[in-house]
Design an enzyme around this catalytic site. Structure first.
Site, PDB file in Angstrom:
ATOM      1  CG  ASP A   1      -5.231   7.557  -5.478  1.00 55.92           C
ATOM      2  OD1 ASP A   1      -5.430   6.505  -5.824  1.00 55.92           O
ATOM      3  OD2 ASP A   1      -4.118   7.812  -4.918  1.00 55.92           O
TER       4      ASP A   1
ATOM      5  CB  CYS B   1      -5.160  -3.721   0.118  1.00 56.45           C
ATOM      6  SG  CYS B   1      -5.266  -2.485  -1.488  1.00 56.45           S
TER       7      CYS B   1
ATOM      8  NE  ARG C   1      -5.359   3.941   5.127  1.00 55.38           N
ATOM      9  CZ  ARG C   1      -5.321   3.670   3.619  1.00 55.38           C
ATOM     10  NH1 ARG C   1      -6.282   3.064   3.060  1.00 55.38           N
ATOM     11  NH2 ARG C   1      -4.503   3.824   2.682  1.00 55.38           N
TER      12      ARG C   1
ATOM     13  CE  LYS D   1      -3.319   8.316   1.834  1.00 53.10           C
ATOM     14  NZ  LYS D   1      -2.410   6.852   1.482  1.00 53.10           N
ATOM     15  CG  ASN D   2      -0.430   8.745  -1.600  1.00 50.02           C
ATOM     16  OD1 ASN D   2      -0.640   8.268  -0.479  1.00 50.02           O
ATOM     17  ND2 ASN D   2      -1.143   8.347  -2.569  1.00 50.02           N
TER      18      ASN D   2
ATOM     19  NE  ARG E   1      -2.219  -1.034  -3.346  1.00 51.93           N
ATOM     20  CZ  ARG E   1      -2.352   0.405  -2.823  1.00 51.93           C
ATOM     21  NH1 ARG E   1      -3.442   0.373  -1.940  1.00 51.93           N
ATOM     22  NH2 ARG E   1      -1.604   1.396  -3.100  1.00 51.93           N
TER      23      ARG E   1
END
Ligand code: UD1
Length: 430
Positions: free
Chosen positions: A314, A124, A407, A22-23, A129
């Site tokens: 993460d 968030c 997500r 994803k990233n 952030r």
């Protein structure tokens, strides 16, 4: 809202295909804005973050076509982007609110069209952030930046120019954004203290295929010589190291054995080392990692999150789930985000013994077993930590707010079921 129901106790065994990262995919998708030619991205994960970003790009005028194909027996998807008629240079609040990483449009649009308006993303769950490093770097490259009505309005009437930029923090997002901006700037840009995550290396590889001149790949000093224009290219998104790490823990915590097909051990050196220190078997093959928890006693171990190649923030929550049932104590220190222990109270509701000290450290004392409960998390990785806890808890665990998982984890229930988990999605009635 959908929920996930898990009945704990099954040992997980088999193979899991690791999806595109994803990233990595998020900035790669936005690199399509740098050229009027076609960009083809293969192995793009099927995730709601990608869907949202594609919607934003389509809103701007980027023409996108999807293609489903087979890769090693697994259904993958590719997208073709054509940004030859961009008519909208505004990223509205409604898009940015749902998808923070839409800030990746900033650098490409400002570099190519000399103007961009971007709704400020706000905070968030895992922290404030800010995007100050992105903005101050663009200013150093000659952009005029104003904040108006919650929007960043950026102009570079004469185009961006090369600059010597020293990042105050090795920000992943700022490194990607400034890399993309610098490819079309006038002159040479040097970024010091750049982030070195594999997702950045993947972006550099794509940009260089498109005709960019970037040196320093994989190091903290990147030099970019601006070019007049970039051309189309084709690129295969690299495998998701965080998804691989998450399923590695699924094998360890259930005392099973899972082969993570396509996972890249060189991108997971710290997490794999920690797993081995915790007593889990790790074997690396040519295109997979085999994680074996069969008959192993899990032992507590300390973890300190840090910039790559340090231990990834993460994977912090998922490792903490494993530590809850390890023998002895583990100390977890979170150095990247200021508010990333929101999974702790939920894990404690399932019987874990965790004490938070200050806002950066948590001591986890292993317990014999967890028990199922209704739980909810406020971010993506924390949600997976609760899934992991549910896999070994006695009885039923209901994980609420599944949209977080959608997500970032492609085909989550399908992958878990294929290795033997008792898991199902309960669809929302409305
Ligand atoms: C990316 C990842 C996220 C991961 C994080 C750290 C994506 C889409 N997300 O997030 O999953 O947890 O890297 O590995 O790739 N900072 C500032 N000012 C800025 C930018 C960042 O102070 O302008 C700070 C942040 O508050 C944080 C640290 O720098 O403390 C690292 O943030 P950054 O690397 O930018 O994270 P993201 O790119 O947002």
């Amino acid at each position: 809202m959908d929920k996930i129901k898990i009945i704990g106790g099954n040992q997980l065994n088999g193979k899991i295909y690791i999806s595109g990262a994803k990233n990595a995919a998020l900035p790669l998708v936005c690199a399509s804005l740098l050229t009027e030619e076609e960009l083809i991205l293969k192995n793009v994960p099927q995730l709601s973050d990608i869907t949202f970003l594609n919607k934003l790009l389509e809103f701007m005028g980027n023409k996108i076509t999807k293609n489903v194909y087979e890769e090693n027996g697994y259904e993958a998807q590719s997208f073709t982007y054509k940004a030859n008629e961009i008519k909208e240079l505004v990223a509205p609040y409604d898009f940015v609110r749902k998808m923070r990483a839409s800030y990746y449009v900033l650098g490409p649009l400002l570099a190519r069209f000399r103007h961009v308006e971007f709704s400020l993303p706000g905070g968030c769950a895992i922290g404030a952030r800010p995007i100050d490093i992105h903005l101050s770097s663009l200013e150093q490259m000659g952009a005029n930046i104003e904040i108006k009505n919650g929007y960043v309005v950026a102009d570079a009437p004469n185009g961006l120019k090369g600059a010597h930029i020293i990042f105050s923090k090795a920000s992943v997002g700022a490194t990607c954004n400034i890399l993309m901006a610098a490819t079309l700037a006038n002159g040479i840009t040097k970024i010091e203290n750049a982030a070195k995550e594999p997702e950045i290396t993947d972006l550099i590889d794509l940009l260089n295929k498109m005709g960019a001149k970037i040196q320093g790949r994989g190091t903290s000093i990147l030099t970019i010589e601006g070019v007049q224009s970039l051309k189309g290219a084709q690129h295969h998104v690299l495998a998701d190291r965080i998804e691989a790490g998450s399923y590695a823990i699924a094998a360890a915590i259930t005392k099973g054995r899972i082969e993570l097909i396509n996972a890249r051990a060189e991108h997971l050196q710290q997490p794999l080392r920690v797993l081995e220190k915790m007593g889990v078997g790790v074997e690396v093959t040519e295109n997979s990692i085999i994680v074996d928890g069969t008959n192993k006693t899990i032992i507590g171990e300390d973890v300190y999150t840090d910039y790559y190649p340090g231990f990834p923030t993460d994977l912090q929550a998922q490792f903490m789930a494993l530590m809850t049932v390890a023998e002895g104590a583990s100390l977890v220190t979170e150095s990247i985000w200021e508010n990333r222990f929101m999974h702790v109270p939920e894990l404690c509701r399932m019987g874990a013994n965790i004490n938070i000290h200050g806002h950066a450290s948590a001591i986890v004392r292993g317990v014999k077993k967890l028990s199922g409960a209704p739980v909810m998390a406020t971010d993506l990785r924390a949600s997976f930590a609760l899934i992991l806890a549910g896999l070994i808890a006695d009885g039923e665990t209901i994980v609420n707010r599944v949209y977080h998982l959608d997500r970032g984890y492609e085909k989550l229930e399908e992958k878990l079921k294929a290795v033997g988990a008792n898991v199902e999605r309960i669809k929302a009635e409305d």
